[in-house]
Enzyme design. Structure first.
Site, PDB file in Angstrom:
ATOM      1  N   PRO A 139       1.223  -2.762 -74.452  1.00 14.47           N
ATOM      2  CG  PRO A 139       1.558  -4.523 -72.996  1.00 14.47           C
ATOM      3  CD  PRO A 139       0.606  -4.002 -74.007  1.00 14.47           C
ATOM      4  N   GLY A 141       6.014  -3.267 -78.137  1.00 18.22           N
ATOM      5  CA  GLY A 141       6.379  -4.452 -78.905  1.00 18.22           C
ATOM      6  C   GLY A 141       5.256  -5.446 -79.107  1.00 18.22           C
ATOM      7  CB  VAL A 142       1.846  -5.628 -77.751  1.00 26.09           C
ATOM      8  CG1 VAL A 142       1.005  -4.482 -78.270  1.00 26.09           C
ATOM      9  CG2 VAL A 142       0.979  -6.796 -77.383  1.00 26.09           C
ATOM     10  N   GLY A 143       2.706  -5.163 -81.008  1.00 24.49           N
ATOM     11  CA  GLY A 143       2.256  -5.200 -82.406  1.00 24.49           C
ATOM     12  C   GLY A 143       1.252  -4.111 -82.760  1.00 24.49           C
ATOM     13  CE  LYS A 144       1.785   0.431 -78.745  1.00 24.10           C
ATOM     14  NZ  LYS A 144       2.612  -0.545 -78.027  1.00 24.10           N
ATOM     15  NE  ARG A 170      12.108   2.864 -83.655  1.00 27.19           N
ATOM     16  CZ  ARG A 170      11.032   2.441 -83.024  1.00 27.19           C
ATOM     17  NH1 ARG A 170      10.034   1.899 -83.702  1.00 27.19           N
ATOM     18  NH2 ARG A 170      10.932   2.518 -81.719  1.00 27.19           N
ATOM     19  NE  ARG A 264      10.376  -2.891 -82.084  1.00 29.89           N
ATOM     20  CZ  ARG A 264       9.547  -2.098 -81.406  1.00 29.89           C
ATOM     21  NH1 ARG A 264       8.342  -1.874 -81.871  1.00 29.89           N
ATOM     22  NH2 ARG A 264       9.923  -1.538 -80.283  1.00 29.89           N
ATOM     23  NE  ARG A 275      11.388   0.744 -76.384  1.00 29.62           N
ATOM     24  CZ  ARG A 275      10.523   1.408 -77.124  1.00 29.62           C
ATOM     25  NH1 ARG A 275       9.370   0.882 -77.406  1.00 29.62           N
ATOM     26  NH2 ARG A 275      10.816   2.595 -77.598  1.00 29.62           N
TER      27      ARG A 275
HETATM   28  N1  LIG Z   1       1.094 -11.316 -84.755  1.00 25.45           N
HETATM   29  C1  LIG Z   1       2.413 -11.156 -84.921  1.00 25.45           C
HETATM   30  N2  LIG Z   1       3.179 -12.231 -85.135  1.00 25.45           N
HETATM   31  C2  LIG Z   1       4.495 -12.106 -85.283  1.00 25.45           C
HETATM   32  N3  LIG Z   1       5.168 -10.935 -85.238  1.00 25.45           N
HETATM   33  C3  LIG Z   1       4.459  -9.826 -85.034  1.00 25.45           C
HETATM   34  C4  LIG Z   1       3.047  -9.874 -84.865  1.00 25.45           C
HETATM   35  N4  LIG Z   1       2.613  -8.606 -84.647  1.00 25.45           N
HETATM   36  C5  LIG Z   1       3.701  -7.815 -84.703  1.00 25.45           C
HETATM   37  N5  LIG Z   1       4.815  -8.527 -84.929  1.00 25.45           N
HETATM   38  C6  LIG Z   1       6.197  -8.026 -85.010  1.00 25.45           C
HETATM   39  O1  LIG Z   1       6.570  -7.632 -83.686  1.00 25.45           O
HETATM   40  C7  LIG Z   1       7.432  -6.495 -83.715  1.00 25.45           C
HETATM   41  C8  LIG Z   1       6.816  -5.391 -82.860  1.00 25.45           C
HETATM   42  O2  LIG Z   1       5.630  -4.925 -83.493  1.00 25.45           O
HETATM   43  P1  LIG Z   1       5.235  -3.393 -83.521  1.00 25.45           P
HETATM   44  O3  LIG Z   1       6.418  -2.547 -83.867  1.00 25.45           O
HETATM   45  O4  LIG Z   1       4.042  -3.297 -84.366  1.00 25.45           O
HETATM   46  O5  LIG Z   1       4.917  -3.199 -81.980  1.00 25.45           O
HETATM   47  P2  LIG Z   1       4.438  -1.880 -81.237  1.00 25.45           P
HETATM   48  O6  LIG Z   1       3.448  -2.318 -80.260  1.00 25.45           O
HETATM   49  O7  LIG Z   1       4.023  -0.872 -82.232  1.00 25.45           O
HETATM   50  O8  LIG Z   1       5.791  -1.465 -80.510  1.00 25.45           O
HETATM   51  P3  LIG Z   1       6.245  -0.040 -79.887  1.00 25.45           P
HETATM   52  O9  LIG Z   1       5.198   0.351 -78.903  1.00 25.45           O
HETATM   53  O10 LIG Z   1       7.533  -0.356 -79.211  1.00 25.45           O
HETATM   54  O11 LIG Z   1       6.411   0.899 -81.018  1.00 25.45           O
HETATM   55  C9  LIG Z   1       7.549  -6.101 -85.183  1.00 25.45           C
HETATM   56  O12 LIG Z   1       8.738  -6.619 -85.676  1.00 25.45           O
HETATM   57  C10 LIG Z   1       6.353  -6.771 -85.830  1.00 25.45           C
HETATM   58  O13 LIG Z   1       6.577  -7.071 -87.193  1.00 25.45           O
END
Ligand SMILES: Nc1ncnc2c1ncn2[C@@H]1O[C@H](COP(=O)(O)OP(=O)(O)OP(=O)(O)O)[C@@H](O)[C@H]1O
Length: 325
Positions: A139, A141-144, A170, A264, A275
Site C-alpha cells: 500500500p 506509504g508503507v515504505g517501498k 517531486r 511524509r 490513498r
Molecule cells: N521502517 C520505517 N520506519 C519509519 N519510517 C519509515 C519506515 N519506512 C519508511 N518510512 C518513511 O515512511 C514514508 C513513506 O515511505 P516511502 O515513500 O518509502 O513509501 P512508499 O511505499 O514508497 O510510498 P508511495 O507508494 O506512496 O510512493 C517516508 O517518509 C519514509 O522515510
C-alpha cells in the site's frame, strides 16, 4: 468367503511386517561398509529366492485378493530395485584403498576414483541461479521506496528498474534515477510501441515498466527489482505468473501506515484520504503474493534483511524460476 478374505489380509500384514523387518535388517547389513564381501551378495540372493519361492500364502492371496498380491509384488519390486541401485554403488572394489592414516589425500582420491570408476567432478553441485525478477509492492506509504533504497546500498547484482511516469517530479527526485519523467503524450506513444511490460493510471498519473531495461540487465546476469503498486503487481502476476517473486510490504498496523503517510508531508488532504482509503482495500490483496514483509516503525533494516533472505532462498531453489520478458 469373508472369513477367507480376513485370513488373507492377516497373512498379507504378517508377510509385509516380515518383509519390512527383513528389509531393515538387510539395509543395516549392507550399509556398514563400502567394501561388501561375497557373503552380502549370497545373503541377498538367498533372500531373493525366499521371496520368489512358491509361497502358499501368496497363492492363497492371489486367488482371494488379487489387489493384495499386486501390492505385495509391487513392494518386493521396489525393494529389489532399490537394492540393485544400492548394490551398484557398493560393488566389490577393484582397487585397494590405502589406509587413511598412511596415505596422503591425493593418493586416497586416486584410489577412490579408480574404485568408483570415474573422476570426482569439481562442477558446482548448487543450481546455477537464473536472474530473478523481484516485484516489491504494498500500500501507499508503507515504505517501498525506503526499503528499495536500503536494498540498493546493501546488495550488488540487483538492477532497480526505473519506472516511466507522467507525474510531476517531486523536489528531491532525480530524473532517470527515481523515475523517467515523461509527458502524458510521450507515455502514450511508449504504450503504442509496446515498450512497456505493464502500465497503469495511478491517482491520475501514468506509470509503466520499460521492457528493454529488464531484458538488457537480465542479459548481463542481474536480478531485477520492480517497485509497483498493488494494481501493477496484479497485472504483473498475470503476465509473469510464478516466474517472478512477489513481495508484499506492510506496516506493522494500519495506524502506523497512516502516520507514516501524514509525516511524509507529500500529499494534500484530499490525496491523503484517497490513498488511505485505497490502502485499506489493498491490504486484502496479500494472498496473491509469495511473501509478506513487515516494515515496522524504526525497523527498516529488519525489513531489508528479510527481503535479502528471500532473495538468497530463491537463489537456492532446486527448481529455479525462469522469467522471460
Ligand atoms: N521502517 C520505517 N520506519 C519509519 N519510517 C519509515 C519506515 N519506512 C519508511 N518510512 C518513511 O515512511 C514514508 C513513506 O515511505 P516511502 O515513500 O518509502 O513509501 P512508499 O511505499 O514508497 O510510498 P508511495 O507508494 O506512496 O510512493 C517516508 O517518509 C519514509 O522515510
Amino acid at each position: 468367503m469373508p472369513v477367507l478374505c480376513m485370513i488373507s489380509i492377516r497373512c498379507l500384514l504378517l508377510h509385509q511386517q516380515y518383509s519390512v523387518s527383513v528389509r531393515s535388517m538387510f539395509r543395516r547389513l549392507f550399509s556398514t561398509s563400502l567394501a561388501p564381501s561375497n557373503l552380502h551378495h549370497r545373503s541377498y540372493r538367498n533372500l531373493q529366492n525366499a521371496f520368489t519361492l512358491p509361497n502358499p500364502t501368496l497363492n492363497l492371496l492371489s486367488k482371494t485378493c488379487p489387489a493384495a498380491r499386486f501390492q505385495t509384488i509391487k513392494a518386493f519390486r521396489r525393494f529389489s530395485c532399490s537394492y540393485s541401485q544400492m548394490g551398484e554403488a557398493r560393488r566389490p572394489l577393484s582397487v585397494p584403498i590405502p589406509a587413511v592414516d598412511k596415505a596422503d589425500r591425493s593418493e586416497l582420491l586416486r584410489a577412490l576414483e579408480a574404485s568408483l570408476g570415474s573422476a570426482f567432478s569439481s562442477e558446482p553441485l548448487c543450481p546455477n541461479p537464473s536472474p530473478l525478477i523481484i516485484v516489491i509492492s504494498g500500500p501507499s506509504g508503507v515504505g517501498k521506496d525506503a526499503v528499495i533504497k536500503k536494498l540498493r546500498e546493501a546488495r550488488e547484482g540487483l538492477h532497480f528498474v526505473v519506472t516511466a511516469t507522467s507525474r510531476a517530479k517531486r523536489p528531491d527526485e532525480v530524473d532517470g534515477k527515481d523515475y523517467y519523467f515523461v509527458s502524458k503524450e510521450e507515455f502514450l506513444s511508449m504504450v503504442e510501441r509496446d515498450e512497456l511490460l505493464e502500465y497503469a493510471l495511478v491517482y491520475g498519473d501514468y506509470k509503466g515498466i520499460p521492457k528493454q531495461q529488464i531484458r538488457e540487465y537480465m542479459g548481463k546476469g542481474y536480478d531485477i527489482v520492480l517497485r509497483v503498486d498493488i494494481q501493477g503487481a496484479q497485472t504483473l502476476r498475470r503476465i509473469l505468473g510464478q516466474s517472478a517473486i512477489f513481495i508484499f510490504l506492510v506496516a506493522e498496523s494500519e495506524m502506523a501506515m497512516v502516520e507514516r503517510l501524514i509525516d511524509r508531508k507529500t500529499e494534500s488532504a484530499e490525496s491523503l484520504l484517497v490513498r488511505i482509503a485505497t490502502a485499506r482495500e489493498e491490504v486484502k490483496h496479500v494472498r496473491n503474493f509469495d511473501y509478506v514483509v513487515a516494515n515496522a516503525k524504526g525497523k527498516l533494516e529488519n525489513a531489508v534483511e528479510v527481503v535479502k533472505s528471500i532473495i538468497d532462498a530463491e537463489k537456492a531453489r532446486v527448481q529455479q524460476r525462469r522469467a522471460v520478458v
